[in-house]
Motif scaffolding. Sequence first.
Motif, PDB file in Angstrom:
ATOM      1  N   ALA A 111       0.865  -1.178   0.000  1.00 26.56           N
ATOM      2  CA  ALA A 111       0.000   0.000   0.000  1.00 26.56           C
ATOM      3  C   ALA A 111       0.905   1.232   0.000  1.00 26.56           C
ATOM      4  O   ALA A 111       1.797   1.353   0.834  1.00 26.56           O
ATOM      5  N   TRP A 112       0.700   2.127  -0.937  1.00 25.89           N
ATOM      6  CA  TRP A 112       1.536   3.310  -1.086  1.00 25.89           C
ATOM      7  C   TRP A 112       0.884   4.510  -0.426  1.00 25.89           C
ATOM      8  O   TRP A 112      -0.314   4.721  -0.563  1.00 25.89           O
ATOM      9  N   VAL A 113       1.683   5.313   0.269  1.00 27.20           N
ATOM     10  CA  VAL A 113       1.212   6.529   0.918  1.00 27.20           C
ATOM     11  C   VAL A 113       2.198   7.643   0.592  1.00 27.20           C
ATOM     12  O   VAL A 113       3.395   7.508   0.850  1.00 27.20           O
ATOM     13  N   ALA A 114       1.722   8.728   0.018  1.00 22.22           N
ATOM     14  CA  ALA A 114       2.571   9.896  -0.234  1.00 22.22           C
ATOM     15  C   ALA A 114       2.592  10.752   1.024  1.00 22.22           C
ATOM     16  O   ALA A 114       1.544  11.052   1.599  1.00 22.22           O
ATOM     17  N   LEU A 115       3.787  11.129   1.452  1.00 21.90           N
ATOM     18  CA  LEU A 115       3.921  11.959   2.657  1.00 21.90           C
ATOM     19  C   LEU A 115       4.200  13.401   2.259  1.00 21.90           C
ATOM     20  O   LEU A 115       5.049  13.659   1.411  1.00 21.90           O
ATOM     21  N   PRO A 116       3.524  14.355   2.885  1.00 25.29           N
ATOM     22  CA  PRO A 116       3.808  15.762   2.609  1.00 25.29           C
ATOM     23  C   PRO A 116       5.103  16.188   3.304  1.00 25.29           C
ATOM     24  O   PRO A 116       5.557  15.556   4.252  1.00 25.29           O
ATOM     25  N   ASN A 117       5.683  17.255   2.805  1.00 25.35           N
ATOM     26  CA  ASN A 117       6.875  17.819   3.432  1.00 25.35           C
ATOM     27  C   ASN A 117       6.442  18.735   4.570  1.00 25.35           C
ATOM     28  O   ASN A 117       6.012  19.857   4.345  1.00 25.35           O
ATOM     29  N   LEU A 118       6.575  18.231   5.790  1.00 29.11           N
ATOM     30  CA  LEU A 118       6.194  18.977   6.983  1.00 29.11           C
ATOM     31  C   LEU A 118       7.396  19.257   7.873  1.00 29.11           C
ATOM     32  O   LEU A 118       7.241  19.487   9.067  1.00 29.11           O
ATOM     33  N   GLY A 119       8.578  19.185   7.296  1.00 28.14           N
ATOM     34  CA  GLY A 119       9.769  19.370   8.114  1.00 28.14           C
ATOM     35  C   GLY A 119       9.931  18.201   9.076  1.00 28.14           C
ATOM     36  O   GLY A 119       9.621  17.056   8.748  1.00 28.14           O
ATOM     37  N   ARG A 120      10.383  18.487  10.290  1.00 27.29           N
ATOM     38  CA  ARG A 120      10.621  17.437  11.296  1.00 27.29           C
ATOM     39  C   ARG A 120       9.350  16.640  11.605  1.00 27.29           C
ATOM     40  O   ARG A 120       9.408  15.492  12.002  1.00 27.29           O
ATOM     41  N   ASN A 121       8.175  17.250  11.430  1.00 27.80           N
ATOM     42  CA  ASN A 121       6.906  16.586  11.739  1.00 27.80           C
ATOM     43  C   ASN A 121       6.564  15.451  10.770  1.00 27.80           C
ATOM     44  O   ASN A 121       5.664  14.658  11.047  1.00 27.80           O
ATOM     45  N   THR A 122       7.241  15.373   9.644  1.00 25.22           N
ATOM     46  CA  THR A 122       6.951  14.313   8.672  1.00 25.22           C
ATOM     47  C   THR A 122       7.197  12.936   9.278  1.00 25.22           C
ATOM     48  O   THR A 122       6.470  11.985   8.980  1.00 25.22           O
ATOM     49  N   ALA A 123       8.194  12.814  10.133  1.00 24.87           N
ATOM     50  CA  ALA A 123       8.479  11.511  10.754  1.00 24.87           C
ATOM     51  C   ALA A 123       7.309  11.022  11.600  1.00 24.87           C
ATOM     52  O   ALA A 123       7.070   9.814  11.684  1.00 24.87           O
ATOM     53  N   ALA A 124       6.567  11.937  12.197  1.00 27.41           N
ATOM     54  CA  ALA A 124       5.396  11.538  12.987  1.00 27.41           C
ATOM     55  C   ALA A 124       4.352  10.856  12.104  1.00 27.41           C
ATOM     56  O   ALA A 124       3.647   9.949  12.557  1.00 27.41           O
ATOM     57  N   LEU A 125       4.262  11.263  10.852  1.00 28.48           N
ATOM     58  CA  LEU A 125       3.337  10.598   9.924  1.00 28.48           C
ATOM     59  C   LEU A 125       3.790   9.175   9.630  1.00 28.48           C
ATOM     60  O   LEU A 125       2.963   8.266   9.515  1.00 28.48           O
ATOM     61  N   ALA A 126       5.099   8.975   9.485  1.00 27.14           N
ATOM     62  CA  ALA A 126       5.618   7.624   9.254  1.00 27.14           C
ATOM     63  C   ALA A 126       5.235   6.713  10.411  1.00 27.14           C
ATOM     64  O   ALA A 126       4.847   5.556  10.208  1.00 27.14           O
ATOM     65  N   VAL A 127       5.298   7.236  11.623  1.00 32.82           N
ATOM     66  CA  VAL A 127       4.904   6.469  12.816  1.00 32.82           C
ATOM     67  C   VAL A 127       3.391   6.242  12.805  1.00 32.82           C
ATOM     68  O   VAL A 127       2.924   5.114  12.985  1.00 32.82           O
ATOM     69  N   ALA A 128       2.623   7.295  12.570  1.00 29.18           N
ATOM     70  CA  ALA A 128       1.157   7.196  12.600  1.00 29.18           C
ATOM     71  C   ALA A 128       0.630   6.221  11.550  1.00 29.18           C
ATOM     72  O   ALA A 128      -0.309   5.462  11.813  1.00 29.18           O
ATOM     73  N   PHE A 129       1.236   6.231  10.358  1.00 27.91           N
ATOM     74  CA  PHE A 129       0.807   5.327   9.288  1.00 27.91           C
ATOM     75  C   PHE A 129       1.428   3.932   9.423  1.00 27.91           C
ATOM     76  O   PHE A 129       1.153   3.064   8.616  1.00 27.91           O
ATOM     77  N   GLN A 130       2.293   3.753  10.415  1.00 33.73           N
ATOM     78  CA  GLN A 130       2.972   2.470  10.637  1.00 33.73           C
ATOM     79  C   GLN A 130       3.654   1.978   9.355  1.00 33.73           C
ATOM     80  O   GLN A 130       3.490   0.835   8.929  1.00 33.73           O
ATOM     81  N   LEU A 131       4.423   2.875   8.751  1.00 31.24           N
ATOM     82  CA  LEU A 131       5.078   2.552   7.486  1.00 31.24           C
ATOM     83  C   LEU A 131       6.129   1.466   7.665  1.00 31.24           C
ATOM     84  O   LEU A 131       6.841   1.436   8.660  1.00 31.24           O
ATOM     85  N   ASP A 132       6.206   0.601   6.675  1.00 31.53           N
ATOM     86  CA  ASP A 132       7.193  -0.479   6.676  1.00 31.53           C
ATOM     87  C   ASP A 132       8.463  -0.083   5.944  1.00 31.53           C
ATOM     88  O   ASP A 132       9.471  -0.785   6.022  1.00 31.53           O
TER      89      ASP A 132
END
Length: 175
Positions: free
Chosen positions: A7-28
């Motif tokens: 499953a593909w998820v595009a992440l927006p550029n949010l600066g340091r906060n982008t890593a929180a999205l990787a955690v929230a989406f449980q990216l592999d």
Amino acid sequence: VVAPEIAWVALPNLGRNTAALAVAFQLDGLILSGGDDIGCHPVREESESALIEWSLQARRPIFAVCRGLQMLQHHFNGRLSSDESGAHLATRHRIDWIDGSSREVNSFHRIMVAEADLASGLVPLAKADDGSIEALRHRDAPLLGVMWHPERESVPDPHDSRLFRQHFGLERTSS
């Protein structure tokens, strides 16, 4: 390089906060895509640095394409060089793998990584005839980068598909 089981998820550029999205989406894992030279988009660089740090801490793989490979080099404090000859801009050329094999790849970059400038922890996997690094990996982390664009081929190259699938654990390496 299509992997239907992902499953593909595009992440927006949010600066340091982008890593929180990787955690929230449980990216592999992550793909760092190509694009403009480093220095053109500071928020993108901050976002990608945060994602690289997250990947290192979470032991998640990154497959880095062109600018993505340059970002790995930059993140680990390696030097980037400019290709004044234009030999890598909008062309095809041969690369030689450390295992002795070679192949032709597309090339769309002006920024290069010289082996002498390779950041600590990064290991070359393939080079162009001019000695510039065309593929690399991290010695201790699941980070892999290529300078060509597998997504820009009209027909996916089987080598690229295998490289991608093996890196993300979708295909076993042959023994």
